[in-house]
Design a protein around this motif. Sequence first.
Motif, PDB file in Angstrom:
ATOM      1  N   ALA A 189     -31.684-111.607  56.394  1.00 61.09           N
ATOM      2  CA  ALA A 189     -30.508-110.734  56.264  1.00 61.09           C
ATOM      3  C   ALA A 189     -30.540-110.000  54.921  1.00 61.09           C
ATOM      4  O   ALA A 189     -30.133-108.837  54.831  1.00 61.09           O
ATOM      5  CB  ALA A 189     -29.229-111.548  56.400  1.00 61.09           C
ATOM      6  N   CYS A 229     -21.490-110.999  60.284  1.00 64.83           N
ATOM      7  CA  CYS A 229     -21.539-109.557  60.556  1.00 64.83           C
ATOM      8  C   CYS A 229     -20.204-109.017  61.051  1.00 64.83           C
ATOM      9  O   CYS A 229     -20.138-108.317  62.075  1.00 64.83           O
ATOM     10  CB  CYS A 229     -22.646-109.241  61.571  1.00 64.83           C
ATOM     11  SG  CYS A 229     -24.219-108.893  60.761  1.00 64.83           S
ATOM     12  N   ARG A 230     -19.147-109.346  60.359  1.00 61.67           N
ATOM     13  CA  ARG A 230     -17.839-108.867  60.783  1.00 61.67           C
ATOM     14  C   ARG A 230     -16.950-108.633  59.561  1.00 61.67           C
ATOM     15  O   ARG A 230     -17.051-109.375  58.584  1.00 61.67           O
ATOM     16  CB  ARG A 230     -17.182-109.917  61.687  1.00 61.67           C
ATOM     17  CG  ARG A 230     -16.220-109.332  62.677  1.00 61.67           C
ATOM     18  CD  ARG A 230     -15.717-110.421  63.592  1.00 61.67           C
ATOM     19  NE  ARG A 230     -16.459-110.444  64.841  1.00 61.67           N
ATOM     20  CZ  ARG A 230     -15.881-110.582  66.033  1.00 61.67           C
ATOM     21  NH1 ARG A 230     -14.579-110.721  66.133  1.00 61.67           N
ATOM     22  NH2 ARG A 230     -16.596-110.610  67.130  1.00 61.67           N
ATOM     23  N   ARG A 256     -28.036-104.208  63.710  1.00 63.27           N
ATOM     24  CA  ARG A 256     -28.397-105.443  64.421  1.00 63.27           C
ATOM     25  C   ARG A 256     -27.551-105.634  65.673  1.00 63.27           C
ATOM     26  O   ARG A 256     -28.023-106.031  66.727  1.00 63.27           O
ATOM     27  CB  ARG A 256     -28.219-106.623  63.467  1.00 63.27           C
ATOM     28  CG  ARG A 256     -28.966-107.861  63.888  1.00 63.27           C
ATOM     29  CD  ARG A 256     -28.819-108.941  62.833  1.00 63.27           C
ATOM     30  NE  ARG A 256     -27.866-109.943  63.247  1.00 63.27           N
ATOM     31  CZ  ARG A 256     -27.279-110.790  62.422  1.00 63.27           C
ATOM     32  NH1 ARG A 256     -27.524-110.740  61.132  1.00 63.27           N
ATOM     33  NH2 ARG A 256     -26.441-111.700  62.882  1.00 63.27           N
ATOM     34  N   LEU A 290     -23.247-111.752  55.824  1.00 61.21           N
ATOM     35  CA  LEU A 290     -24.622-111.597  56.309  1.00 61.21           C
ATOM     36  C   LEU A 290     -24.798-112.336  57.633  1.00 61.21           C
ATOM     37  O   LEU A 290     -25.560-111.913  58.496  1.00 61.21           O
ATOM     38  CB  LEU A 290     -25.617-112.146  55.283  1.00 61.21           C
ATOM     39  CG  LEU A 290     -25.681-111.411  53.935  1.00 61.21           C
ATOM     40  CD1 LEU A 290     -26.551-112.170  52.949  1.00 61.21           C
ATOM     41  CD2 LEU A 290     -26.190-109.987  54.112  1.00 61.21           C
ATOM     42  N   GLN A 291     -24.095-113.458  57.796  1.00 59.38           N
ATOM     43  CA  GLN A 291     -24.299-114.273  58.993  1.00 59.38           C
ATOM     44  C   GLN A 291     -23.305-113.965  60.111  1.00 59.38           C
ATOM     45  O   GLN A 291     -23.656-114.059  61.283  1.00 59.38           O
ATOM     46  CB  GLN A 291     -24.238-115.761  58.607  1.00 59.38           C
ATOM     47  CG  GLN A 291     -25.395-116.125  57.682  1.00 59.38           C
ATOM     48  CD  GLN A 291     -25.385-117.573  57.246  1.00 59.38           C
ATOM     49  OE1 GLN A 291     -24.349-118.231  57.259  1.00 59.38           O
ATOM     50  NE2 GLN A 291     -26.546-118.079  56.843  1.00 59.38           N
ATOM     51  N   SER A 346     -26.620-102.861  57.904  1.00 63.25           N
ATOM     52  CA  SER A 346     -27.671-103.587  58.632  1.00 63.25           C
ATOM     53  C   SER A 346     -27.063-104.371  59.796  1.00 63.25           C
ATOM     54  O   SER A 346     -27.686-104.523  60.847  1.00 63.25           O
ATOM     55  CB  SER A 346     -28.473-104.496  57.695  1.00 63.25           C
ATOM     56  OG  SER A 346     -27.720-105.617  57.337  1.00 63.25           O
ATOM     57  N   CYS A 347     -25.830-104.826  59.619  1.00 66.38           N
ATOM     58  CA  CYS A 347     -25.125-105.506  60.724  1.00 66.38           C
ATOM     59  C   CYS A 347     -24.906-104.543  61.894  1.00 66.38           C
ATOM     60  O   CYS A 347     -25.065-104.903  63.058  1.00 66.38           O
ATOM     61  CB  CYS A 347     -23.772-106.019  60.246  1.00 66.38           C
ATOM     62  SG  CYS A 347     -23.880-107.522  59.262  1.00 66.38           S
ATOM     63  N   ARG A 348     -24.493-103.324  61.545  1.00 62.07           N
ATOM     64  CA  ARG A 348     -24.254-102.317  62.590  1.00 62.07           C
ATOM     65  C   ARG A 348     -25.521-102.097  63.407  1.00 62.07           C
ATOM     66  O   ARG A 348     -25.489-102.046  64.636  1.00 62.07           O
ATOM     67  CB  ARG A 348     -23.804-100.998  61.950  1.00 62.07           C
ATOM     68  CG  ARG A 348     -23.573 -99.870  62.941  1.00 62.07           C
ATOM     69  CD  ARG A 348     -23.520 -98.502  62.266  1.00 62.07           C
ATOM     70  NE  ARG A 348     -24.616 -98.283  61.337  1.00 62.07           N
ATOM     71  CZ  ARG A 348     -25.842 -97.901  61.669  1.00 62.07           C
ATOM     72  NH1 ARG A 348     -26.139 -97.659  62.918  1.00 62.07           N
ATOM     73  NH2 ARG A 348     -26.774 -97.748  60.747  1.00 62.07           N
ATOM     74  N   VAL A 373     -18.832-104.640  64.574  1.00 59.72           N
ATOM     75  CA  VAL A 373     -18.799-105.168  63.205  1.00 59.72           C
ATOM     76  C   VAL A 373     -17.386-105.098  62.607  1.00 59.72           C
ATOM     77  O   VAL A 373     -16.916-106.041  61.980  1.00 59.72           O
ATOM     78  CB  VAL A 373     -19.785-104.368  62.304  1.00 59.72           C
ATOM     79  CG1 VAL A 373     -19.734-104.864  60.853  1.00 59.72           C
ATOM     80  CG2 VAL A 373     -21.202-104.456  62.848  1.00 59.72           C
ATOM     81  N   LEU A 377     -23.377-104.406  55.638  1.00 64.54           N
ATOM     82  CA  LEU A 377     -22.626-104.023  56.840  1.00 64.54           C
ATOM     83  C   LEU A 377     -23.405-103.007  57.673  1.00 64.54           C
ATOM     84  O   LEU A 377     -23.385-103.055  58.902  1.00 64.54           O
ATOM     85  CB  LEU A 377     -21.257-103.461  56.443  1.00 64.54           C
ATOM     86  CG  LEU A 377     -20.316-104.511  55.830  1.00 64.54           C
ATOM     87  CD1 LEU A 377     -19.125-103.837  55.156  1.00 64.54           C
ATOM     88  CD2 LEU A 377     -19.843-105.502  56.892  1.00 64.54           C
TER      89      LEU A 377
END
Length: 484
Positions: free
Chosen positions: A102, A415-416, A475, A412-413, A471-473, A482, A469
């Motif tokens: 992450a 993602c929200r 993923r 990171l874990q 990178s979350c989007r 997110v 965030l």
Amino acid sequence: MRIVTSALQHTAPRCKSMWWVQQALVWLVLGAAFTAALNFFLMSRGPPLATILSHLQSPPSSSSLEHHSLHQQVYLRGEVYALRNSEYLNWNQKNRTGITNAIHALYDHLPGVKVRHRTPSPHLHSLIHTLRQDITTRGVSSDPWDLAKKWANPRSLVPGSAHGLGDVLGALATAPIISSDVGHGGTQLKIFLLLKGGQRAVFKPIRYLREEIIEGEIYDGADRHNGEVAAFHLSRLLALPTVPLAVGRWVSLRKHILPVASKELATTFFKMEGGEVCFYGVCYYCNKNESVCDNGATLEGVVTMWLPPHLPLTQLHHPWARTYIRTKLAPWEEQPGYCEEVRQHVPYSWDKSPRLLDLMDAAVFDYLIQNGDRHHYSVIAGKLESAVILLDNGKSFGDAEVDHLDILAPILQCCRLRQTTYERLLLLTGGGLSLAMQELLNLDPLAPVLTRAHLLALDRRLSHILAALSSCRERLGGWHQVLF
Ligand SMILES: Nc1ncnc2c1ncn2[C@@H]1O[C@H](COP(=O)(O)OP(=O)(O)OP(=O)(O)O)[C@@H](O)[C@H]1O
Ligand SMILES: [Mn+2]
């Protein structure tokens, strides 16, 4: 390498300008090879990514490089990062598989984030103006303690627009001290105060100069009084209104504290040969060798307002707590899917309680101030809807040039993040956060509260949060997965 050079030299005499081009090419090739070798050399030593220093705003100063080269931790990855190896043993660094990927993804998104958010928002000035006006306007309330009590509820301690805040902070900074006592529990030196008008508060004295760097683990060292002040103002900027009101204050141990001290506190006072009055209080780490002295009339510190009696606190174990054991990893450090496990437990279900989203907000806040010591978190007892009360923020702003990215592990874990928190973060990009913080902190009696380096570090860390965030989007397949 030698083959390339001699081949170029062989063709050189044919024309002078060609010769110059070839010389330039030789140096370019040599330079590239040297950089690659240096990168390889630096990357092949030291621990993998865990704690990262980046200089997003400007090239590192020579002093910062000096500081970090002591640890031989400068890495090149488009920018200069330094990894601090003191946080965990090398063995642990290798096994922190819960966050490593992450963090790499975050850095992949960082350049794009920096390009997208280069300039401050045009709406920032009106926010700064409103927040400043709340503090500079005086004479709003004749009973500031009562006003603050009425503001406080299980989800918010200060309203977004807090007309009268200046009166409350002013009273905290100047109201006569009626009595002083030792703290109850905790590891840090502090004094309990009763202020005129019946308001309770806690005083944490200065332990470090503003520019002092706290070495070692993220939770090492004593509380930073200025960190508490900065944390309060940051909470208002982020619209996370659950940090107890805090303001800088000068006290005289001799004139203001000792004459009204309880017996238990008074017995920890003593005089130095030069006549300085010192004390060491009662707490887990309190002892005579760790005393604080009032040289002359002034000892600076932070006064934090005690929560009103209708909001009793309870402490809960933080799911992302550290182990505080150098050889032992916490489950979140090892398992990338740790968030799913946390969500199985009742207060952390996304649907049934705001708690997990509150912990995401807390992670944003703690990452910005670099508080890695929230092993327990506080909520209002008996209120499932209670927000996370962000008190005890003294373990913060330890080193302006080091970013402990693992404080972001919840984000990171999981993602929200709340849409409102994200929007507020966007409002503070492009250098806006440091600017706004400076404007607010300038109003505190202890200004300047943070060094310039610490202010700029806030902007750099904000980019990290946005990159995480982003990178979350990617993923999860869109912002709608997110932001909530
Ligand atoms: N402003 C406040 N209002 C109400 N209660 C408070 C406030 N500040 C602290 N407390 C209570 O006192 C306890 C100890 O305070 P604090 O966490 O600041 O001390 P500490 O010495 O830093 O503790 P630790 O070593 O556990 O971090 C808190 O857990 C909380 O229950
Ligand atoms: Mn503490």
